[in-house]
Design a protein around this motif. Structure first.
Motif, PDB file in Angstrom:
ATOM      1  N   GLY A 130     -19.910  18.432  97.355  1.00 10.67           N
ATOM      2  CA  GLY A 130     -21.197  18.759  97.114  1.00 10.67           C
ATOM      3  C   GLY A 130     -22.146  17.472  97.465  1.00 10.67           C
ATOM      4  N   PRO A 131     -23.318  17.489  97.164  1.00 13.31           N
ATOM      5  CA  PRO A 131     -24.427  16.573  97.567  1.00 13.31           C
ATOM      6  C   PRO A 131     -24.158  15.279  97.057  1.00 13.31           C
ATOM      7  CG  PRO A 131     -25.536  18.679  97.269  1.00 13.31           C
ATOM      8  CD  PRO A 131     -24.063  18.823  96.810  1.00 13.31           C
ATOM      9  N   GLY A 132     -23.698  15.031  95.693  1.00 11.47           N
ATOM     10  CA  GLY A 132     -23.298  13.958  94.962  1.00 11.47           C
ATOM     11  C   GLY A 132     -22.256  13.175  95.927  1.00 11.47           C
ATOM     12  N   ALA A 133     -21.046  14.158  95.946  1.00 12.68           N
ATOM     13  CA  ALA A 133     -20.128  13.463  96.454  1.00 12.68           C
ATOM     14  C   ALA A 133     -20.116  13.023  98.035  1.00 12.68           C
ATOM     15  CB  ALA A 133     -18.580  14.444  96.534  1.00 12.68           C
ATOM     16  N   MET A 180     -13.384  28.582 100.215  1.00 13.16           N
ATOM     17  CA  MET A 180     -14.453  28.082 101.202  1.00 13.16           C
ATOM     18  C   MET A 180     -15.627  27.797 100.333  1.00 13.16           C
ATOM     19  SD  MET A 180     -12.861  27.636 104.103  1.00 13.16           S
ATOM     20  CE  MET A 180     -11.594  28.460 104.912  1.00 13.16           C
ATOM     21  N   VAL A 181     -16.512  28.806  99.903  1.00 19.71           N
ATOM     22  CA  VAL A 181     -17.448  28.615  99.024  1.00 19.71           C
ATOM     23  C   VAL A 181     -17.307  29.625  97.874  1.00 19.71           C
ATOM     24  CG1 VAL A 181     -19.965  29.205  99.230  1.00 19.71           C
ATOM     25  CG2 VAL A 181     -18.924  28.515 101.061  1.00 19.71           C
ATOM     26  N   PRO A 182     -17.404  29.226  96.662  1.00 20.46           N
ATOM     27  CA  PRO A 182     -18.153  27.853  96.229  1.00 20.46           C
ATOM     28  C   PRO A 182     -17.225  26.916  95.932  1.00 20.46           C
ATOM     29  CG  PRO A 182     -18.069  29.250  94.394  1.00 20.46           C
ATOM     30  CD  PRO A 182     -17.721  30.017  95.529  1.00 20.46           C
ATOM     31  N   LEU A 183     -15.859  26.856  96.022  1.00 22.64           N
ATOM     32  CA  LEU A 183     -14.937  25.967  95.594  1.00 22.64           C
ATOM     33  C   LEU A 183     -14.960  24.636  96.284  1.00 22.64           C
ATOM     34  CD1 LEU A 183     -11.976  27.307  94.176  1.00 22.64           C
ATOM     35  CD2 LEU A 183     -13.562  26.279  92.816  1.00 22.64           C
ATOM     36  N   GLY A 184     -14.720  24.962  97.811  1.00 27.59           N
ATOM     37  CA  GLY A 184     -14.609  23.823  98.520  1.00 27.59           C
ATOM     38  C   GLY A 184     -16.043  23.132  98.656  1.00 27.59           C
ATOM     39  N   THR A 185     -16.844  23.638  99.053  1.00 19.41           N
ATOM     40  CA  THR A 185     -18.272  23.289  99.212  1.00 19.41           C
ATOM     41  C   THR A 185     -19.307  24.389  98.666  1.00 19.41           C
ATOM     42  OG1 THR A 185     -19.897  22.354 100.492  1.00 19.41           O
ATOM     43  CG2 THR A 185     -18.693  23.921 101.740  1.00 19.41           C
ATOM     44  N   PRO A 186     -20.256  24.218  97.854  1.00 22.06           N
ATOM     45  CA  PRO A 186     -20.659  22.702  97.330  1.00 22.06           C
ATOM     46  C   PRO A 186     -20.273  22.301  96.029  1.00 22.06           C
ATOM     47  CG  PRO A 186     -22.258  24.421  96.757  1.00 22.06           C
ATOM     48  CD  PRO A 186     -21.087  25.352  97.326  1.00 22.06           C
ATOM     49  N   LEU A 187     -19.052  23.084  95.401  1.00 24.47           N
ATOM     50  CA  LEU A 187     -18.629  22.564  94.132  1.00 24.47           C
ATOM     51  C   LEU A 187     -17.924  21.286  94.216  1.00 24.47           C
ATOM     52  CD1 LEU A 187     -18.491  23.172  91.298  1.00 24.47           C
ATOM     53  CD2 LEU A 187     -16.372  24.334  91.370  1.00 24.47           C
ATOM     54  N   GLY A 229     -27.673  22.606  95.309  1.00 26.48           N
ATOM     55  CA  GLY A 229     -28.260  23.094  93.892  1.00 26.48           C
ATOM     56  C   GLY A 229     -28.548  24.465  93.851  1.00 26.48           C
ATOM     57  N   LEU A 230     -29.294  25.120  94.596  1.00 28.13           N
ATOM     58  CA  LEU A 230     -29.772  26.362  94.918  1.00 28.13           C
ATOM     59  C   LEU A 230     -28.532  27.249  94.816  1.00 28.13           C
ATOM     60  CD1 LEU A 230     -33.043  26.310  96.647  1.00 28.13           C
ATOM     61  CD2 LEU A 230     -32.647  26.693  94.230  1.00 28.13           C
ATOM     62  N   LEU A 231     -27.465  27.135  95.604  1.00 29.52           N
ATOM     63  CA  LEU A 231     -26.286  27.878  96.047  1.00 29.52           C
ATOM     64  C   LEU A 231     -25.347  27.949  94.856  1.00 29.52           C
ATOM     65  CD1 LEU A 231     -24.444  29.457  97.956  1.00 29.52           C
ATOM     66  CD2 LEU A 231     -23.630  27.145  98.874  1.00 29.52           C
ATOM     67  N   LEU A 232     -25.318  26.725  94.035  1.00 27.63           N
ATOM     68  CA  LEU A 232     -24.571  26.768  92.924  1.00 27.63           C
ATOM     69  C   LEU A 232     -25.017  27.475  91.786  1.00 27.63           C
ATOM     70  CD1 LEU A 232     -23.117  22.909  92.537  1.00 27.63           C
ATOM     71  CD2 LEU A 232     -21.831  25.044  93.033  1.00 27.63           C
ATOM     72  N   LEU A 233     -26.398  27.489  91.916  1.00 31.05           N
ATOM     73  CA  LEU A 233     -27.160  28.229  90.847  1.00 31.05           C
ATOM     74  C   LEU A 233     -26.670  29.820  90.927  1.00 31.05           C
ATOM     75  CD1 LEU A 233     -29.104  28.123  88.377  1.00 31.05           C
ATOM     76  CD2 LEU A 233     -30.796  28.275  89.884  1.00 31.05           C
ATOM     77  N   LEU A 272     -31.589  13.797 102.343  1.00 31.48           N
ATOM     78  CA  LEU A 272     -30.319  13.823 101.652  1.00 31.48           C
ATOM     79  C   LEU A 272     -30.986  14.583 100.115  1.00 31.48           C
ATOM     80  CD1 LEU A 272     -28.733  10.459 101.389  1.00 31.48           C
ATOM     81  CD2 LEU A 272     -27.877  12.479 102.371  1.00 31.48           C
ATOM     82  N   PRO A 273     -32.316  14.452  99.816  1.00 31.65           N
ATOM     83  CA  PRO A 273     -32.663  15.455  98.565  1.00 31.65           C
ATOM     84  C   PRO A 273     -32.771  16.908  99.175  1.00 31.65           C
ATOM     85  CG  PRO A 273     -34.175  13.305  98.993  1.00 31.65           C
ATOM     86  CD  PRO A 273     -32.991  13.505 100.364  1.00 31.65           C
TER      87      PRO A 273
END
Length: 205
Positions: A121-124, A111-118, A83-87, A75-76
Motif C-alpha cells: 500500500g501507499p504506506g509501505a 492481485m487486488v486487494p491482497l497484493g496491492t493496496p493491502l 485508501g479509496l480502493l481499500l474502502l 505521494l498524497p
C-alpha cells in the motif's frame, strides 16, 4: 560484517515495514477473502499476494520517484487512491455484497486487494522509497533488501498458517471474522485518506 550489512539500518527498515504492512493484521482479512475457496486456492493466493507485493515494493524502491514524477502524481494522491480502493473492499466485507468482482470465487484476490493496496500500500511504498534514498553502499543495499524480504516472509507465514483457523471457526466464525475485517479495513482506508487530505492541506500534494 559492517562492510556487508548495516544491522542498524536493517533493524530500522524491518521494524518500520513490519508495523506498516502488519502481517498479523492481514490474517482476518485474508481469511475473509479466501472463505469459500479450496485450500489449494487459498494457499496459492497467499504466495501470489506476497509475490505481487514484493514486486510492487521492489519496483517502487528502484523507480518509484521517477514513476510518480513522470505521471505527475504526488505521494498524497497515491495514498488517497489506495485508501479509496481499500474502502470499497471494506464496504463489501461489511455488507456481504457478493456481487462485487472482488467477492466472486473465480476472482484472483491475490492481485487486488491482497497484493496491492493491502500489502504493498501507499504506506509501505513511501517507507521503502525513503529507505532506498539512504542506500549509499553495498551494506546499505543489503540491509534494505533483506528487510523487505524478511517482512514478506513473515507475511507469507502469517497467511499460510491462518488456513487451519479457517477450518476451525467454520461458516459462522468466517462471517464474524469477515465483519471484523471489514471494520478494520475501513478504518485503515479512512486513515489513509485522512492523512492524504492533511498532506494536501499542508501543501505537500
Amino acid at each position: 560484517m559492517s562492510d556487508l550489512l548495516d544491522t542498524t539500518l536493517l533493524t530500522s527498515a524491518f521494524v518500520t515495514l513490519f508495523v506498516i504492512m502488519d502481517p498479523v493484521g492481514t490474517v482476518p482479512i485474508f481469511l475473509s477473502l479466501t472463505s469459500g475457496r479450496s485450500k489449494a486456492t487459498a494457499r496459492r493466493a497467499a504466495w501470489q499476494a506476497v509475490a505481487v507485493s514484493f514486486v510492487v515494493i521492489s519496483a517502487f524502491a528502484f523507480f518509484g520517484q521517477r514513476i510518480l514524477d513522470y505521471l505527475h502524481i504526488s505521494l498524497p494522491a497515491l495514498q488517497a487512491a489506495g485508501g479509496l480502493l481499500l474502502l470499497l473492499v471494506a464496504l463489501e466485507l461489511l455488507t456481504g455484497n457478493e456481487k462485487e468482482p472482488t467477492a466472486q470465487v473465480g476472482t484472483n484476490i491475490a492481485m487486488v486487494p491482497l497484493g496491492t493496496p493491502l500489502l504493498a500500500g501507499p504506506g509501505a511504498i513511501v517507507a521503502t522509497m525513503l529507505y532506498s534514498r539512504r542506500v549509499h553502499d553495498f551494506a546499505d543495499f543489503t540491509a534494505v533488501a533483506l528487510a523487505v524480504v524478511l517482512v514478506h516472509i513473515c507475511i507469507w507465514v502469517a497467511m499460510r498458517y491462518s488456513l487451519p483457523i479457517l477450518r476451525l471457526i467454520r461458516e459462522s466464525g468466517v462471517l464474524l471474522v469477515t465483519r471484523i475485517a471489514g471494520l478494520l479495513l475501513s478504518a485503515i482506508a479512512v486513515q489513509l485518506v485522512a492523512d492524504a487530505v492533511r498532506a494536501f492541506i499542508a501543501g505537500k500534494g
